[in-house]
Write a protein that holds these residues in place. Sequence first.
Motif, PDB file in Angstrom:
ATOM      1  N   ALA A 203       0.838  -1.206   0.000  1.00 56.84           N
ATOM      2  CA  ALA A 203       0.000   0.000   0.000  1.00 56.84           C
ATOM      3  C   ALA A 203       0.871   1.253   0.000  1.00 56.84           C
ATOM      4  N   ILE A 204       1.925   1.252   0.799  1.00 51.62           N
ATOM      5  CA  ILE A 204       2.843   2.393   0.839  1.00 51.62           C
ATOM      6  C   ILE A 204       3.491   2.597  -0.525  1.00 51.62           C
ATOM      7  N   ILE A 205       3.936   1.501  -1.129  1.00 51.14           N
ATOM      8  CA  ILE A 205       4.579   1.579  -2.448  1.00 51.14           C
ATOM      9  C   ILE A 205       3.627   2.170  -3.477  1.00 51.14           C
ATOM     10  N   LYS A 206       2.390   1.683  -3.521  1.00 49.72           N
ATOM     11  CA  LYS A 206       1.431   2.166  -4.519  1.00 49.72           C
ATOM     12  C   LYS A 206       1.066   3.633  -4.292  1.00 49.72           C
ATOM     13  N   VAL A 207       0.886   4.029  -3.043  1.00 49.86           N
ATOM     14  CA  VAL A 207       0.563   5.432  -2.760  1.00 49.86           C
ATOM     15  C   VAL A 207       1.738   6.322  -3.165  1.00 49.86           C
ATOM     16  N   ALA A 208       2.951   5.902  -2.819  1.00 52.55           N
ATOM     17  CA  ALA A 208       4.132   6.691  -3.175  1.00 52.55           C
ATOM     18  C   ALA A 208       4.269   6.798  -4.689  1.00 52.55           C
ATOM     19  N   GLN A 209       4.075   5.694  -5.391  1.00 50.56           N
ATOM     20  CA  GLN A 209       4.157   5.732  -6.853  1.00 50.56           C
ATOM     21  C   GLN A 209       3.103   6.655  -7.442  1.00 50.56           C
ATOM     22  N   SER A 210       1.914   6.654  -6.871  1.00 51.92           N
ATOM     23  CA  SER A 210       0.839   7.486  -7.414  1.00 51.92           C
ATOM     24  C   SER A 210       1.140   8.976  -7.274  1.00 51.92           C
ATOM     25  N   THR A 211       2.035   9.324  -6.359  1.00 54.92           N
ATOM     26  CA  THR A 211       2.417  10.730  -6.201  1.00 54.92           C
ATOM     27  C   THR A 211       3.661  11.069  -7.014  1.00 54.92           C
ATOM     28  N   GLY A 212       4.192  10.085  -7.745  1.00 51.79           N
ATOM     29  CA  GLY A 212       5.335  10.337  -8.609  1.00 51.79           C
ATOM     30  C   GLY A 212       6.679  10.037  -7.976  1.00 51.79           C
ATOM     31  N   ILE A 213       6.691   9.435  -6.812  1.00 49.33           N
ATOM     32  CA  ILE A 213       7.959   9.091  -6.162  1.00 49.33           C
ATOM     33  C   ILE A 213       8.527   7.859  -6.862  1.00 49.33           C
ATOM     34  N   PRO A 214       9.757   7.940  -7.353  1.00 55.97           N
ATOM     35  CA  PRO A 214      10.340   6.805  -8.075  1.00 55.97           C
ATOM     36  C   PRO A 214      10.645   5.618  -7.159  1.00 55.97           C
ATOM     37  N   LEU A 215      10.630   4.420  -7.749  1.00 53.95           N
ATOM     38  CA  LEU A 215      10.875   3.202  -6.976  1.00 53.95           C
ATOM     39  C   LEU A 215      12.209   3.240  -6.243  1.00 53.95           C
ATOM     40  N   LYS A 216      13.224   3.812  -6.855  1.00 51.72           N
ATOM     41  CA  LYS A 216      14.541   3.878  -6.204  1.00 51.72           C
ATOM     42  C   LYS A 216      14.448   4.635  -4.886  1.00 51.72           C
ATOM     43  N   GLU A 217      13.716   5.734  -4.891  1.00 53.88           N
ATOM     44  CA  GLU A 217      13.554   6.514  -3.662  1.00 53.88           C
ATOM     45  C   GLU A 217      12.695   5.762  -2.642  1.00 53.88           C
ATOM     46  N   ILE A 218      11.679   5.070  -3.109  1.00 58.79           N
ATOM     47  CA  ILE A 218      10.851   4.259  -2.207  1.00 58.79           C
ATOM     48  C   ILE A 218      11.725   3.189  -1.559  1.00 58.79           C
ATOM     49  N   GLN A 219      12.569   2.560  -2.366  1.00 60.69           N
ATOM     50  CA  GLN A 219      13.475   1.523  -1.871  1.00 60.69           C
ATOM     51  C   GLN A 219      14.436   2.096  -0.824  1.00 60.69           C
ATOM     52  N   GLU A 220      14.982   3.265  -1.081  1.00 63.37           N
ATOM     53  CA  GLU A 220      15.909   3.894  -0.134  1.00 63.37           C
ATOM     54  C   GLU A 220      15.223   4.189   1.192  1.00 63.37           C
ATOM     55  N   VAL A 221      14.017   4.706   1.113  1.00 62.17           N
ATOM     56  CA  VAL A 221      13.300   5.058   2.339  1.00 62.17           C
ATOM     57  C   VAL A 221      12.908   3.804   3.126  1.00 62.17           C
ATOM     58  N   LEU A 222      12.339   2.827   2.444  1.00 63.81           N
ATOM     59  CA  LEU A 222      11.946   1.595   3.145  1.00 63.81           C
ATOM     60  C   LEU A 222      13.166   0.818   3.620  1.00 63.81           C
ATOM     61  N   GLY A 223      14.285   0.967   2.924  1.00 68.64           N
ATOM     62  CA  GLY A 223      15.508   0.266   3.297  1.00 68.64           C
ATOM     63  C   GLY A 223      16.124   0.744   4.604  1.00 68.64           C
ATOM     64  N   GLN A 224      15.620   1.837   5.153  1.00 66.63           N
ATOM     65  CA  GLN A 224      16.104   2.326   6.443  1.00 66.63           C
ATOM     66  C   GLN A 224      15.682   1.413   7.588  1.00 66.63           C
ATOM     67  N   PHE A 225      14.705   0.563   7.318  1.00 65.40           N
ATOM     68  CA  PHE A 225      14.123  -0.263   8.367  1.00 65.40           C
ATOM     69  C   PHE A 225      14.289  -1.739   8.016  1.00 65.40           C
TER      70      PHE A 225
END
Length: 153
Positions: free
Chosen positions: A59-81
């Motif tokens: 759900a977080i990935i899809k919401v982030a993508q819908s706002t134009g956030i690239p997968l690489k940035e999503i990966q970096e942010v989620l990779g903190q945890f």
Amino acid sequence: MTKDKGIDFNRALTIGEVSKRSGIAVSAIHFYEAKGLIKSSRSHGNQRRFPSVVLRYLAIIKVAQSTGIPLKEIQEVLGQFPPNSNLTAEQWQVISSQWRDRLDKRINILSKLRSHLNSCIGCGCLSLTDCPLRNPNDVLGEKGTGAILLKKG
């Protein structure tokens, strides 16, 4: 109760169940896993199993993508945890504040574009000496002729 890497296989979801519950195609789930955005474990029969928290990550990935956030940035942010961790309210605040700043910048750019859009239509892009969006004060004219911005891409 069978366990592998902390996943309770009595409560784990198959990839088909994840797809059905999330509304995301199995191929996309495979893709997200290959990119390291989500993580599964293997059962004794070598079948992919996901913890239920994967639904939140998707759900977080899809919401982030819908706002134009690239997968690489999503990966970096989620990779903190740690993978498959239940994000705390504090962790979500870290994520949302990073994305909020990025979205605010995008909103400002889009608002500026919207306000100047009428003057840009039909201008031939960069042919004007003073384009408030792409060439303020003709700074590109000092760098040479032609489509300077396109040459960078």
